[in-house]
Design a protein around this motif. Structure first.
Motif, PDB file in Angstrom:
ATOM      1  N   UNK A  16     -11.066 -42.303  55.875  1.00 22.60           N
ATOM      2  CA  UNK A  16      -9.868 -41.650  56.399  1.00 22.60           C
ATOM      3  C   UNK A  16      -9.785 -40.201  55.932  1.00 22.60           C
ATOM      4  N   UNK A  17     -10.182 -39.930  54.697  1.00 23.26           N
ATOM      5  CA  UNK A  17     -10.209 -38.555  54.181  1.00 23.26           C
ATOM      6  C   UNK A  17     -11.175 -37.703  55.005  1.00 23.26           C
ATOM      7  N   UNK A  18     -12.337 -38.262  55.343  1.00 23.75           N
ATOM      8  CA  UNK A  18     -13.316 -37.507  56.139  1.00 23.75           C
ATOM      9  C   UNK A  18     -12.848 -37.322  57.574  1.00 23.75           C
ATOM     10  N   UNK A  19     -12.184 -38.309  58.135  1.00 26.80           N
ATOM     11  CA  UNK A  19     -11.639 -38.164  59.489  1.00 26.80           C
ATOM     12  C   UNK A  19     -10.597 -37.047  59.513  1.00 26.80           C
ATOM     13  N   UNK A  20      -9.720 -37.029  58.525  1.00 27.00           N
ATOM     14  CA  UNK A  20      -8.699 -35.964  58.456  1.00 27.00           C
ATOM     15  C   UNK A  20      -9.357 -34.597  58.336  1.00 27.00           C
ATOM     16  N   UNK A  21     -10.432 -34.499  57.550  1.00 31.07           N
ATOM     17  CA  UNK A  21     -11.156 -33.233  57.418  1.00 31.07           C
ATOM     18  C   UNK A  21     -11.721 -32.797  58.780  1.00 31.07           C
ATOM     19  N   UNK A  22     -12.268 -33.736  59.527  1.00 31.53           N
ATOM     20  CA  UNK A  22     -12.814 -33.413  60.851  1.00 31.53           C
ATOM     21  C   UNK A  22     -11.718 -32.931  61.797  1.00 31.53           C
ATOM     22  N   UNK A  23     -10.570 -33.579  61.753  1.00 34.09           N
ATOM     23  CA  UNK A  23      -9.456 -33.176  62.610  1.00 34.09           C
ATOM     24  C   UNK A  23      -8.969 -31.764  62.268  1.00 34.09           C
ATOM     25  N   UNK A  24      -9.017 -31.399  60.982  1.00 35.98           N
ATOM     26  CA  UNK A  24      -8.641 -30.041  60.569  1.00 35.98           C
ATOM     27  C   UNK A  24      -9.702 -29.016  60.957  1.00 35.98           C
ATOM     28  N   UNK A 163     -25.455 -42.772  62.288  1.00 37.42           N
ATOM     29  CA  UNK A 163     -25.568 -41.972  61.066  1.00 37.42           C
ATOM     30  C   UNK A 163     -24.992 -42.764  59.901  1.00 37.42           C
ATOM     31  N   UNK A 164     -25.624 -42.650  58.736  1.00 38.62           N
ATOM     32  CA  UNK A 164     -25.123 -43.261  57.510  1.00 38.62           C
ATOM     33  C   UNK A 164     -24.960 -42.143  56.490  1.00 38.62           C
ATOM     34  N   UNK A 165     -23.722 -41.964  56.002  1.00 42.18           N
ATOM     35  CA  UNK A 165     -23.448 -40.933  55.007  1.00 42.18           C
ATOM     36  C   UNK A 165     -22.888 -41.589  53.754  1.00 42.18           C
ATOM     37  N   UNK A 166     -23.488 -41.294  52.605  1.00 44.03           N
ATOM     38  CA  UNK A 166     -22.990 -41.817  51.339  1.00 44.03           C
ATOM     39  C   UNK A 166     -21.954 -40.835  50.801  1.00 44.03           C
ATOM     40  N   UNK A 167     -20.749 -41.328  50.573  1.00 45.27           N
ATOM     41  CA  UNK A 167     -19.679 -40.492  50.042  1.00 45.27           C
ATOM     42  C   UNK A 167     -19.644 -40.619  48.517  1.00 45.27           C
ATOM     43  N   UNK A 168     -20.586 -39.901  47.875  1.00 45.27           N
ATOM     44  CA  UNK A 168     -20.669 -39.873  46.423  1.00 45.27           C
ATOM     45  C   UNK A 168     -19.926 -38.647  45.901  1.00 45.27           C
ATOM     46  N   UNK A 169     -20.084 -37.547  46.616  1.00 49.64           N
ATOM     47  CA  UNK A 169     -19.417 -36.282  46.301  1.00 49.64           C
ATOM     48  C   UNK A 169     -18.670 -35.874  47.566  1.00 49.64           C
ATOM     49  N   UNK A 170     -17.343 -35.785  47.486  1.00 49.45           N
ATOM     50  CA  UNK A 170     -16.531 -35.571  48.683  1.00 49.45           C
ATOM     51  C   UNK A 170     -16.905 -34.290  49.428  1.00 49.45           C
ATOM     52  N   UNK A 171     -17.132 -33.193  48.731  1.00 48.23           N
ATOM     53  CA  UNK A 171     -17.456 -31.939  49.417  1.00 48.23           C
ATOM     54  C   UNK A 171     -18.798 -32.033  50.137  1.00 48.23           C
ATOM     55  N   UNK A 172     -19.773 -32.664  49.515  1.00 47.89           N
ATOM     56  CA  UNK A 172     -21.079 -32.862  50.155  1.00 47.89           C
ATOM     57  C   UNK A 172     -20.913 -33.729  51.408  1.00 47.89           C
TER      58      UNK A 172
END
Length: 187
Positions: A16-24, A163-172
């Motif tokens: 959800x954090x990444x989706x919000x980032x995409x929307x912004x 696509x598979x993305x590992x969310x280890x570091x949020x900024x990355x």
């Protein structure tokens, strides 16, 4: 071409954090509000975070063929994507972005096929996932135990996503997802 972007992940992975980032980041995206029978958590609002309805109303909409996809995740706990949400966004000449559970993501990819890109967000580990769920403080202990158990199963479906993305570091993870979406929108 009308396109859709599908985000799926075990609960607590940062989807959800990444989706919000995409929307912004991308004004041409618009969020598809899912439908559910579960109660709102935290500050969630009806019509913004989810369309909250009763199990009986959900079953009525199933009978009316109102969903692109739906699933009964737990007993009487339904989640689904309403067709009118997708149509509303496409009428605005925008690209739909979904934040759905893993089985919903697989179903949406099959439904939309080449109009869609499906992105699976992986937690770094089950232990980190459990820690994040405790920190989020929106679920009771029993719910967290159930979510952690379900996460192991959900991660076994990751290879069914584009696509598979590992969310280890949020900024990355944010930077990586922006590149994936930029490429998809340009194609």
């Amino acid at each position: 071409m009308q396109k859709v972007i599908i985000f799926s992940a075990p609960s607590g992975s940062g989807k959800t954090t990444l989706v919000k980032h995409c929307l912004e980041t991308f004004p041409q995206l618009s969020f598809s509000v899912s439908c559910t029978t579960r109660s709102p958590r935290g500050e969630e609002k009806n019509g913004i975070d989810y369309h909250f309805i009763s199990p009986d109303e959900f079953r009525t909409r199933i009978a009316e063929n109102a969903f692109v996809e739906y699933e009964e995740v737990y007993n009487d706990k339904y989640y689904g994507t309403l067709k009118f949400e997708v149509e509303r966004i496409w009428e605005e000449n925008k690209t739909v972005i979904f934040d759905v559970d893993v089985k919903g993501g697989i179903a949406l990819k099959k439904y939309f096929d080449d109009k869609a890109i499906s992105i699976f967000i992986m937690p770094p580990s089950i232990e980190e996932l459990e820690r994040r769920l405790h920190l989020r403080a929106t679920d009771d202990a029993e719910t967290i135990v159930n979510r952690v158990a379900k996460a192991s199963e959900e991660m076994s479906y990751k290879d069914q996503f584009d696509e598979i993305l590992v969310n280890d570091d949020l900024q990355v993870a944010k930077d990586a997802v922006v590149k994936v979406i930029e490429n998809f929108l340009a194609s």
